[in-house]
Design a protein around this motif. Structure first.
Motif, PDB file in Angstrom:
ATOM      1  N   VAL A   1       0.862  -1.184   0.000  1.00  0.00           N
ATOM      2  CA  VAL A   1       0.000   0.000   0.000  1.00  0.00           C
ATOM      3  C   VAL A   1       0.901   1.237   0.000  1.00  0.00           C
ATOM      4  N   ILE A   2       0.298   2.379  -0.266  1.00  0.00           N
ATOM      5  CA  ILE A   2       1.100   3.584  -0.506  1.00  0.00           C
ATOM      6  C   ILE A   2       1.049   4.497   0.722  1.00  0.00           C
ATOM      7  N   PRO A   3       2.189   4.712   1.366  1.00  0.00           N
ATOM      8  CA  PRO A   3       2.191   5.642   2.500  1.00  0.00           C
ATOM      9  C   PRO A   3       1.887   7.060   2.019  1.00  0.00           C
TER      10      PRO A   3
ATOM     11  N   PHE B   1      -1.534  11.677  -5.589  1.00  0.00           N
ATOM     12  CA  PHE B   1      -2.211  11.426  -4.315  1.00  0.00           C
ATOM     13  C   PHE B   1      -2.690   9.970  -4.268  1.00  0.00           C
ATOM     14  N   ALA B   2      -2.877   9.451  -3.062  1.00  0.00           N
ATOM     15  CA  ALA B   2      -3.453   8.101  -2.915  1.00  0.00           C
ATOM     16  C   ALA B   2      -4.537   8.169  -1.845  1.00  0.00           C
ATOM     17  N   ILE B   3      -5.747   7.727  -2.208  1.00  0.00           N
ATOM     18  CA  ILE B   3      -6.899   7.799  -1.294  1.00  0.00           C
ATOM     19  C   ILE B   3      -7.597   6.448  -1.246  1.00  0.00           C
TER      20      ILE B   3
ATOM     21  N   THR C   1      -1.857   4.037   3.107  1.00  0.00           N
ATOM     22  CA  THR C   1      -1.660   3.661   4.510  1.00  0.00           C
ATOM     23  C   THR C   1      -1.055   4.840   5.273  1.00  0.00           C
ATOM     24  N   TYR C   2      -1.393   4.895   6.540  1.00  0.00           N
ATOM     25  CA  TYR C   2      -0.850   5.896   7.467  1.00  0.00           C
ATOM     26  C   TYR C   2      -1.185   5.404   8.861  1.00  0.00           C
ATOM     27  N   PRO C   3      -0.548   5.929   9.901  1.00  0.00           N
ATOM     28  CA  PRO C   3      -0.829   5.411  11.241  1.00  0.00           C
ATOM     29  C   PRO C   3      -2.324   5.499  11.547  1.00  0.00           C
TER      30      PRO C   3
END
Ligand SMILES: Cc1cc2nc3c(=O)[nH]c(=O)nc-3n(C[C@H](O)[C@H](O)[C@H](O)COP(=O)(O)OP(=O)(O)OC[C@H]3O[C@@H](n4cnc5c(N)ncnc54)[C@H](O)[C@@H]3O)c2cc1C
Length: 384
Positions: A312-314, A328-330, A335-337
């Motif tokens: 997945v794309i941070p 952008f990635a939505i 991924t993010y915390p």
């Protein structure tokens, strides 16, 4: 393996005409690595110019059209599937969703239909049955995006809303299962009516297996749920409801594994089941629905030069931009915390992404925050 409609959908493709005149265009402006598999025998089409190119027309990609549209950005969307709606439309169109804010209950397809209605004023252009293969930076900001159908886009901003990439159901290791696939073995339920009056064997212990057990029980003549152990990974509420049906003798629960299939010409008559007590015997059924999870094939996303973490794309949670400015990635692809793969999370991400995208598309314009309830200019865009 059924391909779930991802590939080879000629209906959706508009190929560039074959050019008998000569070789493919190459050179610094159009390097050969940009040429896709299918385009090998075709010239690329003329670039389609747009403010924003959205990769993936799932619920999150669709809602991006709305938020970007409110800020005057025009969108083209590309999707491998031959329909819009991503997982909602492809995997569980008739299942009710209960956690969309202010909509207590809506079917997954109903949600997609409502999103399509909501984005109508912004007249997005769809390119279905096409897979995005390459993204190349041409300038700041300008990207060239190509598809396997030979389409070329030039966009100031690229929004990746690719979900899990191209998703495919995992095939259970049952000898000869291929002969029954799409006839009496199904990995997704497109129309519940197709199972009306049938004896169904549902295999698995996760959310999909339990949800379909509950949803198909009133439709089918009989449902057997088969799982290899008495421990389910599904939501506790679904497990409780399923156990209540077992206790009321409305469905059968069998613990064990399918070791073989019986039937002819693709039509199942029974599955041979080895139970956990080591007895082996047939479970009569007209249809089998194995839910062994999905293989998320990231596909070409892996080749776009973006930083990835476990496929997945941070992203930066301030604006959901990737490691590449202007891309952008939505939705499920990022991924993010604390990331939750929920539709409502994707909707939130879209709003923040659009604010930053505006800076690339209109670098000289100041963006003023406005509400749709009170802004006459936003209402004009919505045609209200
Ligand atoms: C059975 C089930 C039940 C669920 N229930 C709920 C629920 O109750 N509530 C909830 O919030 N969420 C639920 N979800 C999760 C929800 O469906 C996802 O979070 C949501 O679909 C993510 O939306 P998305 O737009 O990010 O991606 P997706 O819906 O996965 O759409 C991505 C799209 O991108 C396309 N794509 C991928 N790669 C490319 C490429 N290279 N070129 C072109 N197109 C590409 C794919 O074909 C796909 O159509 C459920 C999921 C499942 C499987």
């Amino acid at each position: 393996m059924p391909r779930k409609g991802q590939f080879g959908m000629a209906a959706g493709h508009v190929f560039a005409l074959p050019d008998p005149a000569g070789p493919l265009k190459t050179g610094p402006e159009f390097p050969p690595f940009l040429l896709s598999r299918k385009a090998d025998c075709f010239r690329m089409s003329e670039p389609i110019k747009t403010d924003v190119l959205i990769i993936g027309a799932g619920p999150v990609g669709l809602f991006a059209v709305f938020e970007l549209g409110l800020l005057d950005m025009k969108c083209h969307l590309v999707d491998i599937l031959d329909k819009v709606g991503g997982q909602c439309a492809e995997l569980y169109p008739e299942k009710p969703i209960y956690d969309i804010p202010a909509i207590p209950k809506i079917s997954a397809q109903g949600l997609v239909d409502q999103l399509m209605e909501q984005i109508k004023p912004f007249a997005p252009q769809f390119h279905l049955g096409e897979m995005v293969e390459t993204i190349t930076r041409l300038g700041d900001p300008l990207f060239r995006v190509t598809t396997d159908g030979g389409k070329v886009f030039e966009a100031k901003v690229v929004v990746i809303a690719a979900g899990g990439g191209s998703f495919q159901p995992k095939r259970p290791p049952i000898p000869g299962i291929e002969a029954y696939e799409d006839k009496s073995v199904h990995y997704a339920v497109r129309k519940m009516d197709a199972f009306k009056g049938k004896k169904i064997l549902i295999v698995g212990g996760g959310d999909s297996a339990l949800d379909w057990t509950l949803n198909l029980q009133p439709v089918a003549s009989h449902v057997t749920l088969l799982h290899r152990r008495a421990d389910f990974r599904a939501a506790p509420d679904s497990v409780n409801k399923m156990m209540a049906l077992v206790n009321d003798k409305k469905i059968d629960l069998v613990l064990g594994q399918v070791t073989g299939l019986e039937g002819a010409d693709g039509q199942l008559s029974a599955a041979v089941v080895k139970r956990t007590d080591n007895t082996v015997g047939p479970v009569t059924c007209d249809a089998m629905l194995p839910f062994f999870g999905l293989t998320m094939k990231l596909g070409p996303v892996a080749n776009w030069g973006l930083r990835l973490h476990e496929d997945v794309i941070p992203v930066n949670t301030e604006n959901f931009e990737t490691s590449e400015p202007g891309i952008f990635a939505i939705g499920d692809i990022n991924t993010y915390p604390g990331k939750l793969k929920l539709i409502l999370s994707g909707f939130h991400e879209v709003a923040l992404m659009s604010q930053k995208a505006h800076r690339y598309v209109y670098p000289d314009k100041k963006l003023t925050f406005q509400y749709t309830t009170s802004s006459s200019s936003l209402q004009k865009k919505l045609g209200v």
